[in-house]
Scaffold this motif. Sequence first.
Motif, mmCIF file in Angstrom:
data_model
loop_
_atom_site.group_PDB
_atom_site.id
_atom_site.type_symbol
_atom_site.label_atom_id
_atom_site.label_comp_id
_atom_site.label_asym_id
_atom_site.label_seq_id
_atom_site.Cartn_x
_atom_site.Cartn_y
_atom_site.Cartn_z
ATOM 1 N N ASP A 1 0.921 -1.385 -0.290
ATOM 2 C CA ASP A 1 0.169 0.046 -0.240
ATOM 3 C C ASP A 1 1.038 1.248 0.016
ATOM 4 O OD1 ASP A 1 -2.319 -1.548 0.043
ATOM 5 O OD2 ASP A 1 -2.271 -1.481 2.207
ATOM 6 N N GLU A 2 2.368 1.008 0.006
ATOM 7 C CA GLU A 2 3.082 2.462 0.233
ATOM 8 C C GLU A 2 2.819 3.339 -1.163
ATOM 9 O OE1 GLU A 2 7.787 3.547 0.387
ATOM 10 O OE2 GLU A 2 7.095 1.687 -0.425
ATOM 11 N N PRO A 3 2.469 4.529 -0.714
ATOM 12 C CA PRO A 3 2.295 5.411 -1.999
ATOM 13 C C PRO A 3 3.807 5.713 -2.570
ATOM 14 C CG PRO A 3 1.879 6.531 -0.049
ATOM 15 C CD PRO A 3 2.278 5.285 0.495
ATOM 16 N N LEU A 4 3.729 5.894 -4.090
ATOM 17 C CA LEU A 4 4.887 6.242 -4.575
ATOM 18 C C LEU A 4 4.912 7.265 -5.486
ATOM 19 C CD1 LEU A 4 5.979 2.693 -5.948
ATOM 20 C CD2 LEU A 4 7.166 3.823 -4.035
ATOM 21 N N PRO A 5 5.024 8.859 -4.425
ATOM 22 C CA PRO A 5 4.671 10.124 -5.183
ATOM 23 C C PRO A 5 5.722 10.590 -6.047
ATOM 24 C CG PRO A 5 5.033 10.308 -2.886
ATOM 25 C CD PRO A 5 5.271 8.792 -3.183
ATOM 26 N N MET A 6 5.112 10.950 -7.214
ATOM 27 C CA MET A 6 6.124 11.288 -8.301
ATOM 28 C C MET A 6 5.481 12.625 -9.102
ATOM 29 S SD MET A 6 6.036 8.528 -11.350
ATOM 30 C CE MET A 6 6.486 9.445 -12.488
ATOM 31 N N LEU A 7 6.308 13.287 -9.885
ATOM 32 C CA LEU A 7 5.781 14.170 -10.583
ATOM 33 C C LEU A 7 5.450 13.591 -12.073
ATOM 34 C CD1 LEU A 7 7.973 17.543 -10.012
ATOM 35 C CD2 LEU A 7 5.720 16.782 -8.642
ATOM 36 N N GLY A 8 4.218 13.794 -12.540
ATOM 37 C CA GLY A 8 3.710 12.897 -13.547
ATOM 38 C C GLY A 8 2.368 13.402 -14.047
ATOM 39 N N ASP A 9 2.059 12.922 -15.345
ATOM 40 C CA ASP A 9 0.983 13.166 -16.076
ATOM 41 C C ASP A 9 0.103 11.809 -15.796
ATOM 42 O OD1 ASP A 9 -0.818 12.749 -18.181
ATOM 43 O OD2 ASP A 9 -0.233 14.172 -19.211
ATOM 44 N N GLU A 10 -0.795 11.736 -15.202
ATOM 45 C CA GLU A 10 -1.640 10.618 -14.415
ATOM 46 C C GLU A 10 -2.107 9.573 -15.978
ATOM 47 O OE1 GLU A 10 -4.031 11.495 -11.570
ATOM 48 O OE2 GLU A 10 -5.197 9.513 -11.542
ATOM 49 N N ALA A 11 -2.690 10.369 -16.804
ATOM 50 C CA ALA A 11 -2.962 9.446 -17.942
ATOM 51 C C ALA A 11 -2.041 8.875 -18.668
ATOM 52 C CB ALA A 11 -4.055 10.345 -18.755
ATOM 53 N N GLN A 12 -0.902 9.572 -18.899
ATOM 54 C CA GLN A 12 0.252 8.865 -19.671
ATOM 55 C C GLN A 12 0.777 7.987 -18.958
ATOM 56 O OE1 GLN A 12 2.999 12.032 -20.910
ATOM 57 N NE2 GLN A 12 1.553 12.736 -22.375
ATOM 58 N N GLY B 1 -2.018 -19.000 -19.354
ATOM 59 C CA GLY B 1 -1.995 -19.525 -18.021
ATOM 60 C C GLY B 1 -0.668 -19.376 -17.172
ATOM 61 N N THR B 2 0.282 -18.754 -17.626
ATOM 62 C CA THR B 2 1.576 -18.300 -16.945
ATOM 63 C C THR B 2 1.228 -16.990 -16.259
ATOM 64 O OG1 THR B 2 2.619 -17.405 -18.689
ATOM 65 C CG2 THR B 2 2.918 -19.935 -18.366
ATOM 66 N N PRO B 3 1.923 -16.849 -15.035
ATOM 67 C CA PRO B 3 1.783 -15.291 -14.431
ATOM 68 C C PRO B 3 2.303 -14.199 -15.227
ATOM 69 C CG PRO B 3 3.438 -16.668 -13.131
ATOM 70 C CD PRO B 3 2.777 -17.501 -14.206
ATOM 71 N N VAL B 4 1.365 -13.079 -15.008
ATOM 72 C CA VAL B 4 2.127 -11.789 -15.444
ATOM 73 C C VAL B 4 2.385 -11.008 -14.182
ATOM 74 C CG1 VAL B 4 1.617 -9.640 -16.688
ATOM 75 C CG2 VAL B 4 1.125 -11.785 -17.864
ATOM 76 N N THR B 5 3.773 -11.164 -13.933
ATOM 77 C CA THR B 5 4.067 -10.357 -12.537
ATOM 78 C C THR B 5 4.116 -8.854 -12.492
ATOM 79 O OG1 THR B 5 4.810 -12.612 -11.911
ATOM 80 C CG2 THR B 5 5.379 -10.832 -10.488
ATOM 81 N N VAL B 6 3.513 -8.029 -11.676
ATOM 82 C CA VAL B 6 3.735 -6.560 -11.808
ATOM 83 C C VAL B 6 4.228 -6.029 -10.292
ATOM 84 C CG1 VAL B 6 2.787 -4.283 -12.113
ATOM 85 C CG2 VAL B 6 1.652 -6.307 -13.407
ATOM 86 N N GLU B 7 5.458 -5.922 -10.483
ATOM 87 C CA GLU B 7 6.104 -5.257 -9.127
ATOM 88 C C GLU B 7 6.348 -3.767 -9.087
ATOM 89 O OE1 GLU B 7 9.099 -8.225 -7.221
ATOM 90 O OE2 GLU B 7 9.196 -8.316 -9.277
ATOM 91 N N LEU B 8 6.267 -3.203 -7.911
ATOM 92 C CA LEU B 8 6.717 -1.750 -7.636
ATOM 93 C C LEU B 8 7.559 -1.641 -6.470
ATOM 94 C CD1 LEU B 8 3.395 0.180 -8.098
ATOM 95 C CD2 LEU B 8 5.258 0.524 -9.257
ATOM 96 N N LEU B 9 8.708 -1.093 -6.716
ATOM 97 C CA LEU B 9 9.889 -1.103 -5.554
ATOM 98 C C LEU B 9 10.375 0.489 -5.538
ATOM 99 C CD1 LEU B 9 11.948 -4.101 -6.937
ATOM 100 C CD2 LEU B 9 10.581 -4.144 -4.859
ATOM 101 N N ARG B 10 10.579 0.516 -4.332
ATOM 102 C CA ARG B 10 11.191 2.015 -4.023
ATOM 103 C C ARG B 10 12.862 1.795 -4.120
ATOM 104 N NH1 ARG B 10 10.879 6.870 -0.675
ATOM 105 N NH2 ARG B 10 8.804 6.962 -0.460
ATOM 106 N N GLU B 11 13.571 2.210 -4.923
ATOM 107 C CA GLU B 11 14.978 2.236 -5.014
ATOM 108 C C GLU B 11 15.628 3.591 -4.749
ATOM 109 O OE1 GLU B 11 15.852 0.372 -8.856
ATOM 110 O OE2 GLU B 11 15.207 -1.549 -8.101
ATOM 111 N N GLY B 12 15.856 3.868 -3.508
ATOM 112 C CA GLY B 12 16.568 5.105 -3.212
ATOM 113 C C GLY B 12 15.396 6.105 -3.464
#
Length: 410
Positions: A289-300, A319-330
Amino acid sequence: MFDRLSSLVIALTLIAIAAIFAALAGGDPLAIAMMAVAGFVAAATVYGAMPAVTADNRPAEIAPAETLPLSFLRHPDFARWVDQEKEPLLGVADNIVAIANDAAIRLLGRHIVGADIRTAIRHPVATEWLSQIDGDAPLDTINLVDYPRPGQRWTMRIAALSNGERIVFLSDRSAIDAADRMRSDFVANASHELRTPLAAILGYVETLQDMNGEADGPTRHRFLSIIEREARRMQQLVIDLLSISRVEADRFRRPTAKVDLAAVVRHTISQLQDSETARAKDIVAKFGDEPLPMLGDEAQLGQLAHNIISNAMKYGRPGTPVTVELLREGQRARLSVRDEGEGIAPDHLPRLTERFYRVDEARSRSVGGTGLGLAIVKHISERHQGQLDIESEQGKGTRVSVTFPLAADA
Ligand code: ADP
Protein backbone atom coordinates in the motif's frame (compact mmCIF):
# COMPACT_ATOMS: atom_id res chain seq x y z
CA MET A 1 69.38 58.42 -45.18
CA PHE A 2 70.05 61.34 -42.83
CA ASP A 3 69.21 61.28 -39.17
CA ARG A 4 67.99 64.36 -37.33
CA LEU A 5 71.54 65.33 -36.14
CA SER A 6 72.92 65.37 -39.66
CA SER A 7 69.92 67.40 -40.82
CA LEU A 8 70.80 70.01 -38.18
CA VAL A 9 74.41 70.13 -39.44
CA ILE A 10 73.11 70.52 -43.00
CA ALA A 11 70.79 73.36 -41.88
CA LEU A 12 73.62 75.22 -40.15
CA THR A 13 75.85 74.72 -43.20
CA LEU A 14 73.12 76.14 -45.44
CA ILE A 15 72.79 79.20 -43.18
CA ALA A 16 76.59 79.68 -43.30
CA ILE A 17 76.57 79.38 -47.11
CA ALA A 18 73.70 81.88 -47.24
CA ALA A 19 75.65 84.29 -45.05
CA ILE A 20 78.77 83.95 -47.29
CA PHE A 21 76.65 84.63 -50.40
CA ALA A 22 75.09 87.63 -48.66
CA ALA A 23 78.55 88.98 -47.73
CA LEU A 24 79.75 88.42 -51.33
CA ALA A 25 76.65 90.26 -52.49
CA GLY A 26 77.88 93.38 -50.72
CA GLY A 27 76.84 92.88 -47.15
CA ASP A 28 73.31 94.19 -47.75
CA PRO A 29 71.51 93.47 -44.42
CA LEU A 30 68.24 92.66 -46.30
CA ALA A 31 70.05 90.15 -48.51
CA ILE A 32 71.77 88.64 -45.45
CA ALA A 33 68.37 88.32 -43.68
CA MET A 34 66.71 86.76 -46.79
CA MET A 35 69.54 84.28 -47.18
CA ALA A 36 69.26 83.36 -43.48
CA VAL A 37 65.47 82.82 -43.79
CA ALA A 38 65.98 80.68 -46.93
CA GLY A 39 68.64 78.65 -45.06
CA PHE A 40 66.24 78.13 -42.15
CA VAL A 41 63.36 77.07 -44.40
CA ALA A 42 65.67 74.58 -46.16
CA ALA A 43 66.91 73.24 -42.79
CA ALA A 44 63.34 72.94 -41.42
CA THR A 45 62.23 71.09 -44.54
CA VAL A 46 65.09 68.61 -44.30
CA TYR A 47 64.56 68.27 -40.52
CA GLY A 48 60.84 67.61 -40.94
CA ALA A 49 61.44 64.94 -43.54
CA MET A 50 63.77 63.01 -41.23
CA PRO A 51 62.35 60.00 -39.26
CA ALA A 52 62.18 60.51 -35.48
CA VAL A 53 64.90 58.79 -33.49
CA THR A 54 63.82 56.47 -30.67
CA ALA A 55 65.50 56.07 -27.30
CA ASP A 56 67.71 53.23 -28.57
CA ASN A 57 68.62 55.36 -31.55
CA ARG A 58 66.56 53.39 -34.09
CA PRO A 59 63.92 55.02 -36.23
CA ALA A 60 60.40 54.32 -34.88
CA GLU A 61 58.35 52.02 -37.13
CA ILE A 62 55.67 53.86 -38.91
CA ALA A 63 53.76 51.33 -40.99
CA PRO A 64 52.69 52.67 -44.32
CA ALA A 65 49.11 51.36 -43.72
CA GLU A 66 47.96 51.51 -47.31
CA THR A 67 50.77 49.25 -48.55
CA LEU A 68 50.19 46.30 -46.05
CA PRO A 69 47.34 43.97 -47.19
CA LEU A 70 44.66 43.70 -44.47
CA SER A 71 44.47 40.06 -43.31
CA PHE A 72 41.28 38.95 -41.60
CA LEU A 73 42.63 35.44 -41.10
CA ARG A 74 45.74 36.70 -39.22
CA HIS A 75 43.67 38.77 -36.80
CA PRO A 76 43.98 37.28 -33.26
CA ASP A 77 40.20 37.63 -32.72
CA PHE A 78 39.62 35.41 -35.75
CA ALA A 79 41.81 32.62 -34.34
CA ARG A 80 39.90 32.86 -31.03
CA TRP A 81 36.51 32.70 -32.76
CA VAL A 82 37.56 29.78 -34.97
CA ASP A 83 38.55 27.75 -31.92
CA GLN A 84 35.22 28.35 -30.21
CA GLU A 85 33.20 27.19 -33.22
CA LYS A 86 31.84 23.65 -32.81
CA GLU A 87 31.32 23.06 -36.54
CA PRO A 88 34.27 22.66 -38.93
CA LEU A 89 35.63 25.99 -40.11
CA LEU A 90 38.59 26.77 -42.37
CA GLY A 91 40.38 30.01 -43.18
CA VAL A 92 41.72 29.92 -46.72
CA ALA A 93 44.17 32.33 -48.38
CA ASP A 94 44.69 31.97 -52.14
CA ASN A 95 43.12 28.49 -51.99
CA ILE A 96 45.59 27.32 -49.34
CA VAL A 97 44.19 26.33 -45.94
CA ALA A 98 45.78 28.80 -43.51
CA ILE A 99 43.78 27.96 -40.40
CA ALA A 100 41.48 25.07 -39.41
CA ASN A 101 39.59 24.62 -36.14
CA ASP A 102 39.51 21.37 -34.13
CA ALA A 103 36.25 20.18 -35.72
CA ALA A 104 37.72 20.65 -39.22
CA ILE A 105 40.86 18.76 -38.26
CA ARG A 106 38.76 15.93 -36.81
CA LEU A 107 36.78 15.73 -40.04
CA LEU A 108 39.51 16.25 -42.63
CA GLY A 109 42.80 15.45 -40.87
CA ARG A 110 45.67 17.58 -39.61
CA HIS A 111 47.43 17.48 -42.98
CA ILE A 112 44.89 19.92 -44.49
CA VAL A 113 46.63 22.96 -42.98
CA GLY A 114 48.91 24.20 -45.74
CA ALA A 115 47.17 22.10 -48.39
CA ASP A 116 45.03 23.27 -51.31
CA ILE A 117 41.40 23.54 -50.16
CA ARG A 118 40.23 21.57 -53.22
CA THR A 119 42.28 18.58 -52.19
CA ALA A 120 41.40 19.04 -48.49
CA ILE A 121 37.64 18.78 -49.20
CA ARG A 122 37.62 15.90 -51.58
CA HIS A 123 34.20 16.27 -53.15
CA PRO A 124 33.60 16.93 -56.87
CA VAL A 125 30.89 19.57 -56.26
CA ALA A 126 33.09 21.40 -53.74
CA THR A 127 36.10 21.28 -56.07
CA GLU A 128 34.09 22.67 -58.98
CA TRP A 129 32.54 25.41 -56.85
CA LEU A 130 35.86 26.44 -55.35
CA SER A 131 37.45 26.66 -58.78
CA GLN A 132 34.64 28.88 -60.10
CA ILE A 133 33.95 31.48 -57.44
CA ASP A 134 35.65 34.85 -57.66
CA GLY A 135 36.74 37.04 -54.79
CA ASP A 136 33.46 38.94 -54.47
CA ALA A 137 31.13 35.94 -54.59
CA PRO A 138 28.34 36.27 -52.02
CA LEU A 139 27.91 33.82 -49.15
CA ASP A 140 26.41 30.73 -50.74
CA THR A 141 25.53 27.21 -49.60
CA ILE A 142 26.18 24.05 -51.55
CA ASN A 143 25.27 20.46 -50.75
CA LEU A 144 27.91 17.76 -50.41
CA VAL A 145 25.89 14.59 -50.89
CA ASP A 146 27.35 11.23 -49.75
CA TYR A 147 30.01 13.14 -47.84
CA PRO A 148 32.26 12.07 -46.17
CA ARG A 149 30.59 8.64 -46.38
CA PRO A 150 27.72 7.30 -48.50
CA GLY A 151 24.34 8.22 -47.03
CA GLN A 152 25.65 11.31 -45.22
CA ARG A 153 25.20 14.93 -46.28
CA TRP A 154 27.13 18.04 -45.34
CA THR A 155 26.68 21.59 -46.51
CA MET A 156 29.48 24.00 -47.35
CA ARG A 157 29.24 27.80 -47.18
CA ILE A 158 31.89 30.19 -48.28
CA ALA A 159 32.35 33.76 -47.16
CA ALA A 160 34.66 35.58 -49.59
CA LEU A 161 36.85 38.26 -47.99
CA SER A 162 39.32 40.64 -49.62
CA ASN A 163 42.84 39.67 -50.71
CA GLY A 164 41.83 36.20 -51.87
CA GLU A 165 40.91 35.13 -48.33
CA ARG A 166 37.83 33.02 -47.65
CA ILE A 167 36.14 31.38 -44.72
CA VAL A 168 34.72 27.92 -45.42
CA PHE A 169 31.97 26.64 -43.09
CA LEU A 170 31.05 22.94 -43.11
CA SER A 171 27.89 21.65 -41.46
CA ASP A 172 26.67 18.09 -40.87
CA ARG A 173 23.08 17.68 -42.09
CA SER A 174 22.99 13.85 -41.78
CA ALA A 175 20.97 13.85 -38.52
CA ILE A 176 18.41 16.30 -39.96
CA ASP A 177 18.11 14.12 -43.06
CA ALA A 178 17.67 11.01 -40.90
CA ALA A 179 14.88 12.75 -38.91
CA ASP A 180 13.19 13.75 -42.18
CA ARG A 181 13.47 10.18 -43.45
CA MET A 182 11.99 8.87 -40.19
CA ARG A 183 9.06 11.27 -40.51
CA SER A 184 8.28 10.24 -44.08
CA ASP A 185 8.79 6.53 -43.22
CA PHE A 186 6.35 6.99 -40.35
CA VAL A 187 3.68 8.46 -42.62
CA ALA A 188 4.25 5.68 -45.17
CA ASN A 189 4.07 2.97 -42.46
CA ALA A 190 0.96 4.46 -40.86
CA SER A 191 -0.76 4.65 -44.25
CA HIS A 192 0.20 1.06 -44.98
CA GLU A 193 -1.09 -0.11 -41.58
CA LEU A 194 -4.41 1.66 -42.18
CA ARG A 195 -4.74 0.48 -45.76
CA THR A 196 -4.54 -3.24 -44.90
CA PRO A 197 -7.62 -3.44 -42.62
CA LEU A 198 -9.46 -0.92 -44.80
CA ALA A 199 -8.95 -3.14 -47.87
CA ALA A 200 -10.31 -6.14 -45.91
CA ILE A 201 -13.37 -4.17 -44.75
CA LEU A 202 -14.15 -2.93 -48.25
CA GLY A 203 -13.62 -6.41 -49.70
CA TYR A 204 -16.10 -8.09 -47.33
CA VAL A 205 -18.66 -5.28 -47.65
CA GLU A 206 -18.54 -5.61 -51.47
CA THR A 207 -18.89 -9.41 -51.23
CA LEU A 208 -21.95 -9.06 -49.03
CA GLN A 209 -23.41 -6.51 -51.43
CA ASP A 210 -22.74 -8.81 -54.42
CA MET A 211 -24.54 -11.63 -52.65
CA ASN A 212 -27.56 -9.36 -52.64
CA GLY A 213 -28.95 -10.69 -49.38
CA GLU A 214 -28.49 -14.29 -50.47
CA ALA A 215 -25.70 -15.05 -47.98
CA ASP A 216 -26.77 -17.57 -45.36
CA GLY A 217 -26.75 -16.61 -41.68
CA PRO A 218 -23.39 -18.18 -40.69
CA THR A 219 -21.60 -16.71 -43.74
CA ARG A 220 -23.00 -13.26 -43.06
CA HIS A 221 -22.02 -13.57 -39.43
CA ARG A 222 -18.47 -14.61 -40.31
CA PHE A 223 -18.02 -11.73 -42.77
CA LEU A 224 -19.43 -9.20 -40.32
CA SER A 225 -17.09 -10.49 -37.58
CA ILE A 226 -14.11 -9.97 -39.88
CA ILE A 227 -15.33 -6.47 -40.74
CA GLU A 228 -15.71 -5.67 -37.04
CA ARG A 229 -12.24 -7.05 -36.17
CA GLU A 230 -10.56 -5.05 -38.94
CA ALA A 231 -12.49 -1.89 -38.01
CA ARG A 232 -11.35 -2.31 -34.38
CA ARG A 233 -7.78 -2.78 -35.56
CA MET A 234 -8.07 0.52 -37.43
CA GLN A 235 -9.63 2.16 -34.41
CA GLN A 236 -6.76 1.00 -32.16
CA LEU A 237 -4.23 2.21 -34.70
CA VAL A 238 -5.86 5.64 -34.86
CA ILE A 239 -5.93 5.78 -31.03
CA ASP A 240 -2.21 4.85 -30.87
CA LEU A 241 -1.30 7.33 -33.61
CA LEU A 242 -3.08 10.11 -31.74
CA SER A 243 -1.36 9.04 -28.49
CA ILE A 244 2.08 9.08 -30.00
CA SER A 245 1.59 12.52 -31.55
CA ARG A 246 0.23 13.91 -28.26
CA VAL A 247 3.09 12.39 -26.26
CA GLU A 248 5.61 13.77 -28.75
CA ALA A 249 4.05 17.22 -28.59
CA ASP A 250 4.39 17.16 -24.77
CA ARG A 251 7.99 15.93 -24.95
CA PHE A 252 9.60 19.09 -23.58
CA ARG A 253 6.88 19.92 -21.05
CA ARG A 254 7.94 18.51 -17.70
CA PRO A 255 4.93 17.26 -15.71
CA THR A 256 4.27 19.36 -12.62
CA ALA A 257 1.37 17.50 -10.93
CA LYS A 258 2.11 15.13 -8.07
CA VAL A 259 0.72 11.63 -8.71
CA ASP A 260 0.96 8.33 -6.84
CA LEU A 261 2.55 5.79 -9.20
CA ALA A 262 1.28 2.92 -7.03
CA ALA A 263 -2.34 4.16 -7.33
CA VAL A 264 -1.97 4.60 -11.12
CA VAL A 265 -0.62 1.05 -11.59
CA ARG A 266 -3.29 -0.40 -9.27
CA HIS A 267 -6.01 1.33 -11.29
CA THR A 268 -4.57 0.06 -14.60
CA ILE A 269 -4.44 -3.51 -13.28
CA SER A 270 -8.06 -3.42 -12.16
CA GLN A 271 -9.11 -2.01 -15.55
CA LEU A 272 -7.32 -4.90 -17.31
CA GLN A 273 -8.79 -7.46 -14.88
CA ASP A 274 -12.28 -6.12 -15.49
CA SER A 275 -11.85 -6.24 -19.25
CA GLU A 276 -12.71 -9.24 -21.37
CA THR A 277 -9.03 -9.95 -22.04
CA ALA A 278 -8.36 -13.66 -22.05
CA ARG A 279 -5.54 -13.51 -19.51
CA ALA A 280 -7.06 -11.04 -17.05
CA LYS A 281 -6.80 -13.60 -14.23
CA ASP A 282 -3.06 -14.16 -14.82
CA ILE A 283 -2.01 -10.72 -13.51
CA VAL A 284 -0.20 -10.98 -10.16
CA ALA A 285 0.33 -7.64 -8.38
CA LYS A 286 3.32 -7.80 -6.04
CA PHE A 287 3.28 -4.52 -4.18
CA GLY A 288 1.86 -3.15 -0.98
CA ASP A 289 0.00 0.00 0.00
CA GLU A 290 3.03 2.28 0.18
CA PRO A 291 2.40 5.35 -1.99
CA LEU A 292 5.07 6.27 -4.56
CA PRO A 293 4.60 10.01 -5.22
CA MET A 294 6.22 11.45 -8.32
CA LEU A 295 5.71 14.37 -10.69
CA GLY A 296 3.75 12.99 -13.58
CA ASP A 297 0.90 12.98 -16.05
CA GLU A 298 -1.60 10.50 -14.62
CA ALA A 299 -3.18 9.53 -17.97
CA GLN A 300 0.21 9.00 -19.64
CA LEU A 301 1.58 6.92 -16.74
CA GLY A 302 -1.59 4.81 -16.88
CA GLN A 303 -1.05 4.28 -20.60
CA LEU A 304 2.59 3.30 -20.04
CA ALA A 305 1.60 0.70 -17.43
CA HIS A 306 -1.25 -0.54 -19.66
CA ASN A 307 1.03 -1.03 -22.70
CA ILE A 308 3.72 -2.92 -20.77
CA ILE A 309 1.29 -5.17 -18.86
CA SER A 310 -0.84 -5.92 -21.94
CA ASN A 311 2.30 -6.85 -23.91
CA ALA A 312 3.21 -9.36 -21.20
CA MET A 313 -0.33 -10.75 -21.47
CA LYS A 314 -0.16 -10.89 -25.29
CA TYR A 315 3.28 -12.47 -25.61
CA GLY A 316 3.45 -14.59 -22.42
CA ARG A 317 2.29 -18.23 -22.53
CA PRO A 318 -1.40 -18.63 -21.68
CA GLY A 319 -1.94 -19.65 -18.07
CA THR A 320 1.48 -18.36 -16.86
CA PRO A 321 1.65 -15.41 -14.43
CA VAL A 322 2.17 -11.81 -15.49
CA THR A 323 3.94 -10.39 -12.45
CA VAL A 324 3.72 -6.64 -11.77
CA GLU A 325 6.09 -5.26 -9.12
CA LEU A 326 6.62 -1.81 -7.68
CA LEU A 327 9.74 -1.06 -5.68
CA ARG A 328 11.30 1.97 -4.06
CA GLU A 329 15.00 2.19 -4.96
CA GLY A 330 16.52 5.15 -3.11
CA GLN A 331 15.05 8.26 -4.68
CA ARG A 332 13.52 6.31 -7.58
CA ALA A 333 10.51 4.02 -8.05
CA ARG A 334 10.72 0.92 -10.24
CA LEU A 335 7.78 -0.57 -12.12
CA SER A 336 8.65 -4.01 -13.44
CA VAL A 337 6.51 -6.45 -15.43
CA ARG A 338 7.60 -10.05 -15.92
CA ASP A 339 6.10 -12.69 -18.21
CA GLU A 340 6.80 -16.31 -19.02
CA GLY A 341 6.81 -16.32 -22.80
CA GLU A 342 9.08 -17.15 -25.69
CA GLY A 343 11.28 -14.15 -25.02
CA ILE A 344 13.03 -11.92 -27.54
CA ALA A 345 16.33 -12.58 -29.37
CA PRO A 346 19.07 -10.10 -28.26
CA ASP A 347 19.48 -8.46 -31.69
CA HIS A 348 15.84 -7.28 -31.63
CA LEU A 349 16.05 -5.67 -28.19
CA PRO A 350 17.55 -2.29 -29.23
CA ARG A 351 14.89 -1.81 -31.92
CA LEU A 352 11.71 -2.67 -29.99
CA THR A 353 10.89 0.97 -29.18
CA GLU A 354 11.01 2.02 -32.85
CA ARG A 355 7.59 2.85 -34.30
CA PHE A 356 6.03 -0.16 -36.07
CA TYR A 357 8.95 -2.45 -35.25
CA ARG A 358 7.75 -5.98 -34.52
CA VAL A 359 9.73 -9.17 -33.97
CA ASP A 360 7.04 -11.27 -35.59
CA GLU A 361 4.59 -9.23 -37.62
CA ALA A 362 1.97 -11.96 -38.05
CA ARG A 363 2.02 -12.75 -34.34
CA SER A 364 1.66 -9.07 -33.41
CA ARG A 365 -1.29 -8.67 -35.79
CA SER A 366 -2.98 -11.83 -34.53
CA VAL A 367 -2.96 -10.47 -30.97
CA GLY A 368 -4.18 -7.04 -32.09
CA GLY A 369 -0.81 -5.26 -31.88
CA THR A 370 -0.18 -2.00 -33.71
CA GLY A 371 3.61 -1.93 -33.34
CA LEU A 372 3.35 1.42 -31.52
CA GLY A 373 2.94 0.28 -27.89
CA LEU A 374 6.61 0.38 -26.85
CA ALA A 375 7.31 3.55 -28.87
CA ILE A 376 4.62 5.25 -26.78
CA VAL A 377 6.15 3.76 -23.61
CA LYS A 378 9.57 5.15 -24.52
CA HIS A 379 8.24 8.67 -25.11
CA ILE A 380 6.21 8.73 -21.90
CA SER A 381 9.20 7.39 -19.97
CA GLU A 382 11.51 10.08 -21.40
CA ARG A 383 9.05 12.84 -20.56
CA HIS A 384 9.06 11.62 -16.94
CA GLN A 385 12.88 11.28 -16.77
CA GLY A 386 12.39 7.53 -16.71
CA GLN A 387 14.86 4.79 -17.54
CA LEU A 388 13.43 1.95 -19.63
CA ASP A 389 15.04 -1.51 -19.58
CA ILE A 390 14.01 -4.63 -21.51
CA GLU A 391 15.66 -7.90 -20.51
CA SER A 392 14.72 -11.17 -22.11
CA GLU A 393 15.76 -14.78 -22.10
CA GLN A 394 14.66 -16.83 -25.07
CA GLY A 395 12.37 -19.66 -24.11
CA LYS A 396 11.94 -18.26 -20.58
CA GLY A 397 10.37 -14.83 -20.74
CA THR A 398 10.77 -11.07 -20.69
CA ARG A 399 11.04 -8.40 -18.02
CA VAL A 400 10.27 -4.78 -18.91
CA SER A 401 11.02 -2.22 -16.24
CA VAL A 402 10.98 1.56 -15.91
CA THR A 403 12.40 3.64 -13.08
CA PHE A 404 11.19 7.17 -12.32
CA PRO A 405 12.50 9.82 -9.93
CA LEU A 406 10.29 10.13 -6.85
CA ALA A 407 8.99 13.56 -5.84
CA ALA A 408 11.61 15.49 -3.80
CA ASP A 409 9.68 15.21 -0.49
CA ALA A 410 8.72 11.53 -0.97
P1 ADP B 1 2.85 -4.51 -30.66
O1 ADP B 1 1.64 -3.68 -30.77
O2 ADP B 1 3.20 -5.24 -31.90
O3 ADP B 1 2.81 -5.39 -29.46
P2 ADP B 1 4.89 -3.02 -29.28
O4 ADP B 1 5.52 -1.74 -29.67
O5 ADP B 1 4.14 -3.03 -28.01
O6 ADP B 1 4.02 -3.45 -30.50
O7 ADP B 1 6.02 -4.11 -29.20
C1 ADP B 1 6.90 -4.25 -30.30
C2 ADP B 1 7.28 -5.71 -30.47
O8 ADP B 1 8.08 -6.12 -29.37
C3 ADP B 1 6.13 -6.67 -30.50
O9 ADP B 1 5.59 -6.80 -31.80
C4 ADP B 1 6.77 -7.96 -30.03
O10 ADP B 1 7.39 -8.58 -31.13
C5 ADP B 1 7.84 -7.48 -29.07
N1 ADP B 1 7.45 -7.57 -27.64
C6 ADP B 1 6.99 -6.59 -26.86
N2 ADP B 1 6.76 -7.01 -25.61
C7 ADP B 1 7.08 -8.32 -25.60
C8 ADP B 1 7.08 -9.33 -24.60
N3 ADP B 1 6.67 -9.09 -23.34
N4 ADP B 1 7.49 -10.56 -24.94
C9 ADP B 1 7.91 -10.83 -26.20
N5 ADP B 1 7.93 -9.91 -27.20
C10 ADP B 1 7.53 -8.68 -26.90
